[in-house]
Design an enzyme around this catalytic site. Structure first.
Site, PDB file in Angstrom:
ATOM      1  N   GLY A   1       0.847  -1.196   0.000  1.00 30.58           N
ATOM      2  CA  GLY A   1       0.000   0.000   0.000  1.00 30.58           C
ATOM      3  C   GLY A   1       0.882   1.246   0.000  1.00 30.58           C
ATOM      4  O   GLY A   1       1.845   1.328   0.744  1.00 30.58           O
TER       5      GLY A   1
ATOM      6  N   ARG B   1       1.042  -4.330  -5.253  1.00 29.33           N
ATOM      7  CA  ARG B   1       1.243  -5.693  -4.770  1.00 29.33           C
ATOM      8  C   ARG B   1       1.498  -6.573  -5.987  1.00 29.33           C
ATOM      9  O   ARG B   1       1.046  -6.287  -7.082  1.00 29.33           O
ATOM     10  CB  ARG B   1       0.004  -6.139  -3.997  1.00 29.33           C
ATOM     11  CG  ARG B   1      -0.327  -5.132  -2.874  1.00 29.33           C
ATOM     12  CD  ARG B   1      -1.541  -5.518  -2.046  1.00 29.33           C
ATOM     13  NE  ARG B   1      -2.070  -4.381  -1.320  1.00 29.33           N
ATOM     14  CZ  ARG B   1      -1.545  -3.881  -0.205  1.00 29.33           C
ATOM     15  NH1 ARG B   1      -0.460  -4.447   0.309  1.00 29.33           N
ATOM     16  NH2 ARG B   1      -2.049  -2.832   0.396  1.00 29.33           N
TER      17      ARG B   1
ATOM     18  N   ASP C   1       5.559  -4.603   5.886  1.00 26.09           N
ATOM     19  CA  ASP C   1       6.249  -5.823   6.339  1.00 26.09           C
ATOM     20  C   ASP C   1       6.275  -6.893   5.255  1.00 26.09           C
ATOM     21  O   ASP C   1       7.222  -7.680   5.159  1.00 26.09           O
ATOM     22  CB  ASP C   1       5.639  -6.337   7.650  1.00 26.09           C
ATOM     23  CG  ASP C   1       4.129  -6.536   7.573  1.00 26.09           C
ATOM     24  OD1 ASP C   1       3.547  -7.057   8.531  1.00 26.09           O
ATOM     25  OD2 ASP C   1       3.539  -6.173   6.528  1.00 26.09           O
TER      26      ASP C   1
ATOM     27  N   THR D   1       4.566   2.555   5.118  1.00 26.70           N
ATOM     28  CA  THR D   1       3.178   2.083   5.245  1.00 26.70           C
ATOM     29  C   THR D   1       2.481   2.942   6.284  1.00 26.70           C
ATOM     30  O   THR D   1       3.115   3.369   7.248  1.00 26.70           O
ATOM     31  CB  THR D   1       3.092   0.605   5.680  1.00 26.70           C
ATOM     32  OG1 THR D   1       1.724   0.268   5.958  1.00 26.70           O
ATOM     33  CG2 THR D   1       3.921   0.320   6.920  1.00 26.70           C
TER      34      THR D   1
ATOM     35  N   ASP E   1       0.342   1.877   8.275  1.00 26.42           N
ATOM     36  CA  ASP E   1      -0.099   1.005   9.375  1.00 26.42           C
ATOM     37  C   ASP E   1       0.770   1.078  10.625  1.00 26.42           C
ATOM     38  O   ASP E   1       0.315   0.740  11.712  1.00 26.42           O
ATOM     39  CB  ASP E   1      -0.122  -0.467   8.904  1.00 26.42           C
ATOM     40  CG  ASP E   1      -1.071  -0.678   7.746  1.00 26.42           C
ATOM     41  OD1 ASP E   1      -1.005  -1.741   7.111  1.00 26.42           O
ATOM     42  OD2 ASP E   1      -1.873   0.245   7.469  1.00 26.42           O
TER      43      ASP E   1
ATOM     44  N   ASP F   1       3.038  -1.055  11.455  1.00 25.13           N
ATOM     45  CA  ASP F   1       2.949  -2.438  11.979  1.00 25.13           C
ATOM     46  C   ASP F   1       4.254  -3.190  11.760  1.00 25.13           C
ATOM     47  O   ASP F   1       4.262  -4.413  11.592  1.00 25.13           O
ATOM     48  CB  ASP F   1       1.807  -3.184  11.291  1.00 25.13           C
ATOM     49  CG  ASP F   1       2.013  -3.269   9.778  1.00 25.13           C
ATOM     50  OD1 ASP F   1       1.266  -4.017   9.116  1.00 25.13           O
ATOM     51  OD2 ASP F   1       2.924  -2.587   9.249  1.00 25.13           O
TER      52      ASP F   1
ATOM     53  N   ARG G   1      -4.999  -2.372   8.570  1.00 27.86           N
ATOM     54  CA  ARG G   1      -4.981  -3.829   8.311  1.00 27.86           C
ATOM     55  C   ARG G   1      -5.164  -4.569   9.632  1.00 27.86           C
ATOM     56  O   ARG G   1      -6.192  -4.450  10.242  1.00 27.86           O
ATOM     57  CB  ARG G   1      -3.725  -4.258   7.564  1.00 27.86           C
ATOM     58  CG  ARG G   1      -3.965  -5.560   6.820  1.00 27.86           C
ATOM     59  CD  ARG G   1      -3.159  -5.828   5.579  1.00 27.86           C
ATOM     60  NE  ARG G   1      -1.802  -5.357   5.530  1.00 27.86           N
ATOM     61  CZ  ARG G   1      -0.945  -5.760   4.591  1.00 27.86           C
ATOM     62  NH1 ARG G   1      -1.353  -6.622   3.687  1.00 27.86           N
ATOM     63  NH2 ARG G   1       0.275  -5.309   4.533  1.00 27.86           N
TER      64      ARG G   1
HETATM   65  P1  ADP Z   1       3.021  -4.390   2.593  1.00 28.47           P
HETATM   66  O1  ADP Z   1       4.439  -4.408   2.092  1.00 28.47           O
HETATM   67  O2  ADP Z   1       2.413  -3.040   2.602  1.00 28.47           O
HETATM   68  O3  ADP Z   1       2.861  -5.159   3.879  1.00 28.47           O
HETATM   69  P2  ADP Z   1       1.985  -6.722   1.203  1.00 28.47           P
HETATM   70  O4  ADP Z   1       2.011  -7.558   2.431  1.00 28.47           O
HETATM   71  O5  ADP Z   1       0.808  -6.806   0.292  1.00 28.47           O
HETATM   72  O6  ADP Z   1       2.141  -5.169   1.504  1.00 28.47           O
HETATM   73  O7  ADP Z   1       3.309  -7.097   0.357  1.00 28.47           O
HETATM   74  C1  ADP Z   1       3.590  -6.351  -0.827  1.00 28.47           C
HETATM   75  C2  ADP Z   1       4.289  -7.252  -1.843  1.00 28.47           C
HETATM   76  O8  ADP Z   1       5.503  -7.751  -1.296  1.00 28.47           O
HETATM   77  C3  ADP Z   1       3.502  -8.509  -2.191  1.00 28.47           C
HETATM   78  O9  ADP Z   1       2.497  -8.230  -3.156  1.00 28.47           O
HETATM   79  C4  ADP Z   1       4.615  -9.387  -2.757  1.00 28.47           C
HETATM   80  O10 ADP Z   1       4.957  -8.957  -4.058  1.00 28.47           O
HETATM   81  C5  ADP Z   1       5.769  -9.054  -1.811  1.00 28.47           C
HETATM   82  N1  ADP Z   1       5.805 -10.004  -0.694  1.00 28.47           N
HETATM   83  C6  ADP Z   1       5.074  -9.949   0.440  1.00 28.47           C
HETATM   84  N2  ADP Z   1       5.381 -10.979   1.242  1.00 28.47           N
HETATM   85  C7  ADP Z   1       6.321 -11.732   0.584  1.00 28.47           C
HETATM   86  C8  ADP Z   1       7.034 -12.951   0.863  1.00 28.47           C
HETATM   87  N3  ADP Z   1       6.854 -13.608   2.016  1.00 28.47           N
HETATM   88  N4  ADP Z   1       7.915 -13.413  -0.056  1.00 28.47           N
HETATM   89  C9  ADP Z   1       8.108 -12.759  -1.221  1.00 28.47           C
HETATM   90  N5  ADP Z   1       7.474 -11.608  -1.557  1.00 28.47           N
HETATM   91  C10 ADP Z   1       6.592 -11.101  -0.661  1.00 28.47           C
HETATM   92  O1  F6P Z   2      -1.155  -1.654   4.328  1.00 30.22           O
HETATM   93  C1  F6P Z   2      -1.674  -0.381   4.064  1.00 30.22           C
HETATM   94  C2  F6P Z   2      -3.165  -0.470   3.828  1.00 30.22           C
HETATM   95  O2  F6P Z   2      -3.677   0.808   3.592  1.00 30.22           O
HETATM   96  C3  F6P Z   2      -3.932  -1.105   4.975  1.00 30.22           C
HETATM   97  O3  F6P Z   2      -4.140  -0.212   6.047  1.00 30.22           O
HETATM   98  C4  F6P Z   2      -5.187  -1.511   4.258  1.00 30.22           C
HETATM   99  O4  F6P Z   2      -5.896  -2.537   4.921  1.00 30.22           O
HETATM  100  C5  F6P Z   2      -4.629  -2.023   2.924  1.00 30.22           C
HETATM  101  O5  F6P Z   2      -3.438  -1.288   2.687  1.00 30.22           O
HETATM  102  C6  F6P Z   2      -5.565  -1.836   1.742  1.00 30.22           C
HETATM  103  O6  F6P Z   2      -4.921  -2.459   0.652  1.00 30.22           O
HETATM  104  P1  F6P Z   2      -5.314  -2.136  -0.858  1.00 30.22           P
HETATM  105  O7  F6P Z   2      -4.796  -0.768  -1.184  1.00 30.22           O
HETATM  106  O8  F6P Z   2      -4.592  -3.209  -1.653  1.00 30.22           O
HETATM  107  O9  F6P Z   2      -6.812  -2.223  -0.946  1.00 30.22           O
END
Ligand code: ADP
Ligand code: F6P
Length: 322
Positions: free
Chosen positions: A13, A74, A105, A127, A129, A131, A173
């Site tokens: 995000g 993502r 994360d 982010t 969040d 978190d 989240r």
């Molecule tokens: P954020 O980084 O905001 O927590 P996500 O959890 O959706 O958002 O992770 C963003 C992107 O990072 C995912 O769409 C994927 O491409 C990559 N990613 C997340 N977790 C993993 C993982 N365990 N291994 C490899 N790539 C990952």
């Molecule tokens: O991780 C950031 C965030 O804004 C969360 O607070 C929320 O739940 C999520 O992304 C929404 O994801 P998306 O933009 O993929 O709908």
């Protein structure tokens, strides 16, 4: 092996301040004679080898701009080990000596995988969040809380006029940080979070008690990961004999955009410089953390376990002041 060319991407995000980090990392790299290329739309840009050179001019004016000039996003394909290996191979083939990953994360987990494949990576916590264990805050959290605070102040006006309970759902989240801090900043009567679940009867008891003290409004700031959605909780209150009439507002994506706050601009600038310098110094597999007013690059496998990003002191302050 001297670092001569690095990539940068924003993943997950987006958050207000990501652009400031891109600007700072680019200018820091240039200061050390290192080229920076921005990969578009997160890891997808790495997989597709889609990047554009970033210059001092091309990152001008980004401090006050929300979003990400290189996109964010993502990329489920990146969970596939073969896809990651191909991405690592193409980064090396295209002459990249390292990668800065700005994200949450999940993005950090992706960066760690690339590090294990021999691609020097340094992550920056981007982010709303907040978190991510190890760093006291993340880029965008402050701006998102300000946005929520301004909205809740407005909602409180109309709640008072109509003697209503207003439930305001915020993002985060699975983390309740935005909810707790926005509640503290607005004097809301209650904050509901995934980390501290409560019983419905606890909510009703509080509603009755505050009504009994003659308060014309009852504001609940509810984290989206909490036990109920705002709509469900409003319905539960209205279906009960509880005194306040309940309405709800879901703030949603306005928390993700907007002009970055002073704090986020400075945080992102310091973290962007720290990430570029860490890569140039030969670091890899690290997250740039905000600790005691400074940036520290901490190895991702040395970060503490996840816990609620506020401490019980805040819970006490919240209980006393509401
Ligand atoms: P954020 O980084 O905001 O927590 P996500 O959890 O959706 O958002 O992770 C963003 C992107 O990072 C995912 O769409 C994927 O491409 C990559 N990613 C997340 N977790 C993993 C993982 N365990 N291994 C490899 N790539 C990952
Ligand atoms: O991780 C950031 C965030 O804004 C969360 O607070 C929320 O739940 C999520 O992304 C929404 O994801 P998306 O933009 O993929 O709908």
């Amino acid at each position: 092996m001297p670092v001569k060319k690095i990539g940068i991407l924003a993943s997950g995000g987006d958050s207000p301040g990501m652009n400031a980090a891109i600007r700072a990392a680019t200018r820091a790299a240039l200061h050390y004679g290192v080229e920076t290329h921005g990969f578009s739309d997160g890891y997808r840009g790495v997989i597709n080898r889609e990047s554009e050179p970033l210059t001092s001019r091309s990152v001008a004016g980004l401090l006050r701009q929300g979003g990400s000039i290189i996109g964010a996003g993502r990329c489920p394909e990146f969970f596939d080990a073969d896809v990651r290996q191909a991405a690592a191979d193409s980064l090396r083939a295209d002459g990249f000596d390292g990668l800065i990953v700005i994200g949450g994360d999940g993005s950090l987990a992706g960066a760690w995988e690339l590090h294990k494949l021999g691609v020097p990576t340094v992550a920056v916590p981007g982010t709303i969040d907040n978190d991510m264990p190890g760093t006291e805050t993340t880029i965008g959290a402050d701006t998102a809380i300000n946005t929520a605070m301004e909205a809740i102040d407005r909602i409180r006006d109309t709640a008072s006029a109509h003697r209503r309970a207003m439930i305001v759902e915020v993002m985060g989240r699975h983390c309740g940080y935005i909810a707790v801090m926005a509640a503290l900043a607005t004097g809301a009567e209650m904050a509901l979070t995934p980390e501290r679940p409560v019983e419905l009867e606890d909510v009703f008891k509080e509603l009755r008690s505050v009504w009994g003290h003659g308060k014309r409004h009852f504001i609940i700031v509810l984290a989206e990961g909490a036990r109920w959605s705002a709509a469900e909780l409003a319905q539960l209150i209205n279906d009960s004999a509880e005194p306040y009439d309940a309405r709800y507002t879901v703030l949603g994506y306005i928390q993700r955009g907007g002009v970055p706050s002073r704090f986020d601009r400075i945080l992102a600038t310091r973290m962007g410089v720290a990430a570029a310098e860490a890569l140039i110094e030969g670091r890899s597999g690290a997250l740039v953390c905000w600790r005691n007013g400074n940036c520290e690059a901490i190895q991702a496998d040395a970060l503490p376990p996840k816990s609620a990003p506020w401490d019980r002191m805040l819970d006490r302050v919240f209980a006393i002041t509401t």
